[in-house]
Design an enzyme around this catalytic site. Structure first.
Site, mmCIF file in Angstrom:
data_model
loop_
_atom_site.group_PDB
_atom_site.id
_atom_site.type_symbol
_atom_site.label_atom_id
_atom_site.label_comp_id
_atom_site.label_asym_id
_atom_site.label_seq_id
_atom_site.Cartn_x
_atom_site.Cartn_y
_atom_site.Cartn_z
ATOM 1 N N CYS H 47 0.853 -1.186 0.000
ATOM 2 C CA CYS H 47 0.000 0.000 0.000
ATOM 3 C C CYS H 47 0.892 1.241 0.000
ATOM 4 C CB CYS H 47 -0.892 -0.004 1.237
ATOM 5 S SG CYS H 47 -1.845 1.526 1.427
ATOM 6 N N ASP H 54 -0.310 -5.895 0.231
ATOM 7 C CA ASP H 54 -1.598 -6.238 -0.365
ATOM 8 C C ASP H 54 -1.440 -7.532 -1.148
ATOM 9 O OD1 ASP H 54 -3.181 -4.022 0.491
ATOM 10 O OD2 ASP H 54 -2.230 -2.761 -1.034
ATOM 11 N N VAL H 69 3.994 -12.720 -24.696
ATOM 12 C CA VAL H 69 4.822 -12.605 -23.502
ATOM 13 C C VAL H 69 5.208 -14.004 -23.024
ATOM 14 C CG1 VAL H 69 2.828 -12.475 -21.946
ATOM 15 C CG2 VAL H 69 5.047 -11.588 -21.205
ATOM 16 N N GLU H 70 6.471 -14.176 -22.716
ATOM 17 C CA GLU H 70 6.970 -15.460 -22.208
ATOM 18 C C GLU H 70 6.559 -15.571 -20.732
ATOM 19 O OE1 GLU H 70 9.199 -18.233 -20.245
ATOM 20 O OE2 GLU H 70 9.753 -16.120 -20.022
ATOM 21 N N SER H 71 6.042 -16.734 -20.330
ATOM 22 C CA SER H 71 5.368 -16.822 -19.026
ATOM 23 C C SER H 71 6.332 -16.729 -17.850
ATOM 24 C CB SER H 71 4.525 -18.090 -18.936
ATOM 25 O OG SER H 71 5.353 -19.223 -18.913
ATOM 26 N N HIS H 88 -4.408 -0.375 -5.751
ATOM 27 C CA HIS H 88 -4.936 -1.512 -6.517
ATOM 28 C C HIS H 88 -5.215 -1.134 -7.972
ATOM 29 C CE1 HIS H 88 -5.184 -3.127 -2.619
ATOM 30 N NE2 HIS H 88 -6.481 -3.291 -2.471
ATOM 31 N N GLU H 89 -5.941 -0.051 -8.172
ATOM 32 C CA GLU H 89 -6.307 0.348 -9.543
ATOM 33 C C GLU H 89 -5.060 0.642 -10.372
ATOM 34 O OE1 GLU H 89 -9.109 1.519 -6.547
ATOM 35 O OE2 GLU H 89 -7.114 2.346 -6.925
#
Ligand SMILES: [Ca+2]
Ligand SMILES: [Ca+2]
Ligand SMILES: [Ca+2]
Ligand SMILES: [Ca+2]
Ligand SMILES: [Ca+2]
Ligand SMILES: [Ca+2]
Ligand SMILES: [Ca+2]
Ligand SMILES: [Ca+2]
Ligand SMILES: [Ca+2]
Ligand SMILES: [Ca+2]
Ligand SMILES: [Ca+2]
Ligand SMILES: [Ca+2]
Ligand SMILES: [Ca+2]
Ligand SMILES: [Ca+2]
Ligand SMILES: [Ca+2]
Ligand SMILES: [Ca+2]
Lengths: 156, 156, 156, 156, 156, 156, 156, 156, 156, 156
Positions: H47, H54, H69-71, H88-89
């Site tokens: 936070c 969080d 994208v490579e995982s 969060h947003e």
């Protein structure tokens, strides 16, 4: 309650293993045996070999003696594993031993349910009952009966 | 930890039964009895009669003695059944016996939950407690109490 | 049904990618559009980089044209990825393309839900509608509406 | 209701395909379009190749016209597949066609969810809307939107 | 395994009660006590009074002696109740008795969970332990502890 | 609120169909369209042929006009079917029509999910939108989209 | 079976408490102890103070002696509480006592799970074992172990 | 694949926000539109006001353009929020923007489901479609249809 | 963030309706449309007629304009209904209107799922889109599609 | 029943701790030991340090002596914690002690499952058996066996 420093106050969050943040308050019902259980789904630590984060839900249940652990200090204590490296089994045993040292409970058990690594998840469980009391027998009794109805795991 | 060859290193995956891949490390808490459980939903072997693949989730729970099985080596060991043919019951008993030989645990149990063949699924369960200790009695106790609350199976 | 070689007969299981095992039978209801869905929770392949086994549940839904895939041959085909190395996305696209080539369906979609690696699971989804028909629009429609209510994933 | 022969009376159960047992009664609300759905988890038939029993849950939803199928006669009709051999897709299409012939509904759909054979389960779905009405468009609309949120299948 | 006639071979399905189809193979681990459980959600029989089909999931758990029931023969045996009339309780007791006669197991239990008739479902459970052994006591122990955590039933 | 006779007062329970017990209060937000949904799992009526009790959960959702149904009066109204005989479809249509007459809502839908009789459960659904408004189109829209993701039914 | 009057025959449904409708048949397996369980989710009675309907699921489990309760007569008996006023606890004790009187079982238990009133639901449980037999001890044993793993209740 | 530096190699884990760890590989099926979804239940950040950790599950779904994208690099990227402070947003929007910049996908959406703070949990969702293509419309379409069937939240 | 008074500071909890406690912060991503959802299972208010406490889970989803509601102030605002009397529908409409006034969002919806009273639970849902924008159409679109897959309610 | 003042009458709701609202009625079955369980998901109190509301589901199970608690008075009693400040453990112990004082039960247990604060939830459990009776042993027996199969907690 005057010696509680965390609850209702501002907080500094430390992410290195620090059992010193744990605080207690007095059990108001020392004459009865009763259970207190903490469900803590926000546990994370590091793998001591690879440094990769590990995640677990930790369940702690105990029968208090004269002291009880204050829940906000417990939160801070669990947060303090965030940058700390230890194996799953060790985390669980360390948490249990720190809480025994702190509270001298009649009985305590700690169960960790970790997220999988390499397709396998590991769930360590440790418990303890005060030597020379019926709680020592309780520890063996609950060890015997541990997880007889295991949850279904699918890794999804 | 210096004798662990798998964790944190590159890996060769072999798919023929090879208990030799199993490795151990020292139990740091030999004075307490505690549980370690592995949830392994990625088990596959072959039917020894038809050669058809079988699939299971394997649950392994044990109370360690002086040695503990390293989890990445356990993964490789379970992978080694991939092209190996054996009946469900035999897989479970072999896994248990290999782990007893490897670790000399106080207690161990292995439960396999296989996917159905011909509309019926088979769930073998085997356990063991070290002879002449209270863990031998524990084995019988847990045998008696096994699966008293069985899961609902619908094959969907 | 005379040209079905697998159903009701003995079977040799091959574990190297072999679209040739796929067989069809005639759609008896070609005048109606209807769905056929296969749920296949026993899919396993190998990671093309590490050689490690991967596991998935594959969901295949299609609207048949004149030919339909025979389900036992589909089982053998899916088994044939067992010792085959390919990325998750590629498996799903290959399965779809092989089935299009085999059956020339009006519409088909293939959804793979793989078990996690490194704490993350991957779910590829591919679909196709016959060019120049309303099923081509159906493919875009279902692409738009794909997975609007995703399942909760906890890796347990 | 005088021409209903099954409800409230003794019954002979026949296990050979017999659409003749189906009976109707008058829709008392023909002016509104409304849904009636039957959930039938006790469906069983035989595989036409191997003779082996198959099991399914059948979901039938329709918007009635002037006639409605009486539910006890529907039960007897579904029982009549017990010793009848047909593929999954054919059972579903036959059930739908028999009910269309019986009731002349505005719209009907039939979804079968069969138990797995060879590790794979098959779920056929067929639907129909009266030609030249808005229900014909409804059939295509629901075909397009069919099973966009599929259930998780584990075969357990 | 040479005397197994069903597994891996073609099959004739008979639907009249025939315990003679049951076959055994040798227990390779007779020195340990272990559980084998069969989950069989495809059981159907007839009501002896009305002739109406009944449906159940049958759970069979046993601790093998020297012989074990072969699972494909068990499937055929359970299929053989398809056109056989018997009450729920009797089916469960007959299945248990036939398996005792076949295998002479150390212990066995059979639990049937039937679908409702008249808004009520019936779940019979029977068990057995070899007389004069600790398994006789096991039978009483598990009888005492049966279904202490019953599932929630809503008839949906 | 002065004309509400049930809420907060003693009650006489009547078990014969009585739409007259329904009461309304004024919608305080007539300028916005919003949903009100009632979940009513305690519905019971009688089969008009056999006299046997039927049980259902009734879901009622509506967009209010100027009047809203008071929930305690709705409870009494639903109780009034207790000794009343009607078929499942008719109960649902009658409830909808009585509520339309009472409240003149912009839109309403009523879904009943009945417990099985003869192994089959019946779920009628009826809806209505005020003629000549956009809510009439809403009724057809929701009729089209009804129950596209049906629940799994096992009768347990 | 000649003295069974309900099964397979037409039925009159009475809704006033009438234990006289209960009928028995002979236990064909009196030499073994086994469980029979009834799941009855269609129970309704009236509150003796307010007259308001109450709803419950009733679970009845027993170990038969020489007589067994016929399930259709049990249905009629449970229906007979429909217009009968009694408290939750009393219903459960009355059902148990009526069944003891009827069947003289070795052991019986009755568990009611009622829907909430005033935000609280009530679940009474009563049991009984034949005096002077091991079933008397069984009653105390199961009383001690009752509901140790309670279900989660949210009132939704 | 020669420019992938993470997969199959040893790894250094960094816990400060570092989009630079992200790597791509070529889409082998650029001609079809298909979905790739990542389920990532091990997300944690801080936070920005209180410094408190969080926790969230992050769901990322995209339709690839020429790059994917490579995982394993995605895992490292998500790990890099571990000691990073953001609301969060903002986390959700940043993740989406970084992945757009990396891969230039046709479409992408990111959904975070965070654990509660103060009894309330927050679930941000952001999406994007390439401007001037049909995927721009797709973004609005899926924004409109987002979360129409929300999960039940109880905070347990 | 300097004008946020609640987050990270001590708090006074007031239990009388007080929209004044609501605070906002600036949306950092005003150029994209994205969703923010609050799950609030700790809502309680009083019945305006009887004074009895009501309980609900409140789900609030919105697409922010230039301002966003700060979550701790939202918690305090929801707490402020604790001693406030209002009907279920009114609470939901008031919450929505207060948040519109506070934030001027592009779109907002509020769904309350209340615990049952008199065996019936009530779930109001209200939504709003800014007049003259595409969000006004969104409000009607989501009103049309609201709760098409309703949850199963059993009151347990 | 003449001395019950709450059931069937108008009610004043008080929100300050008041054990005086509790009322009893006579146990009509004092000769048998039986369980009565209350499920109460609407419990709320205040944190004694911060004044913030807490929420819990309270489960109360007891074996009655000569008196039983009337359920509406229990509701009012639980409501009376609404504006009362006490720690989780204290609430549970107080509730148990008040009910012991009221009813003098043979045995009682109270289990609270609280919603999380700071990411951790707390579940206290207390029990009691009448001194000098077998119920005293029962209390220890159930203390030993408490929560051996804990629920999975995810805070969602
Ligand atoms: Ca269990
Ligand atoms: Ca799972
Ligand atoms: Ca299942
Ligand atoms: Ca959903
Ligand atoms: Ca999960
Ligand atoms: Ca769905
Ligand atoms: Ca499943
Ligand atoms: Ca159910
Ligand atoms: Ca649904
Ligand atoms: Ca079900
Ligand atoms: Ca349980
Ligand atoms: Ca619930
Ligand atoms: Ca839903
Ligand atoms: Ca939950
Ligand atoms: Ca429920
Ligand atoms: Ca949860």
């Amino acid at each position: 309650m005057e010696n509680l420093t965390h609850l209702g106050n501002d907080t500094n969050y430390g992410f290195n293993y620090s059992p010193a943040v744990l605080e207690t308050f007095d059990n108001k019902h020392p004459q009865n045996d009763y259970w207190v259980k903490f469900n803590a789904p926000e546990f994370t630590s590091l793998c001591p070999i690879t440094g990769q984060p590990d995640f677990a839900t930790i369940y702690i249940s105990y029968i208090p003696g004269e002291k009880m652990v204050e829940s906000k200090s417990l939160k801070l204590y669990l947060f303090s594993f965030r940058n700390h490296g230890d194996f799953h089994e060790d985390c669980i045993n360390i948490i249990m031993k720190d809480l025994i040292k702190l509270m001298d409970p009649k009985y305590i058990e700690v169960w960790g349910k970790f997220l999988p690594r390499g397709g396998i998840s590991i769930d360590p469980y440790s418990n303890y009952g005060k030597a020379g009391t019926k709680f020592e027998e309780l520890a063996w009794y609950r060890m015997q009966n541990h997880d007889l109805n295991p949850e279904t795991i699918t890794n999804r």
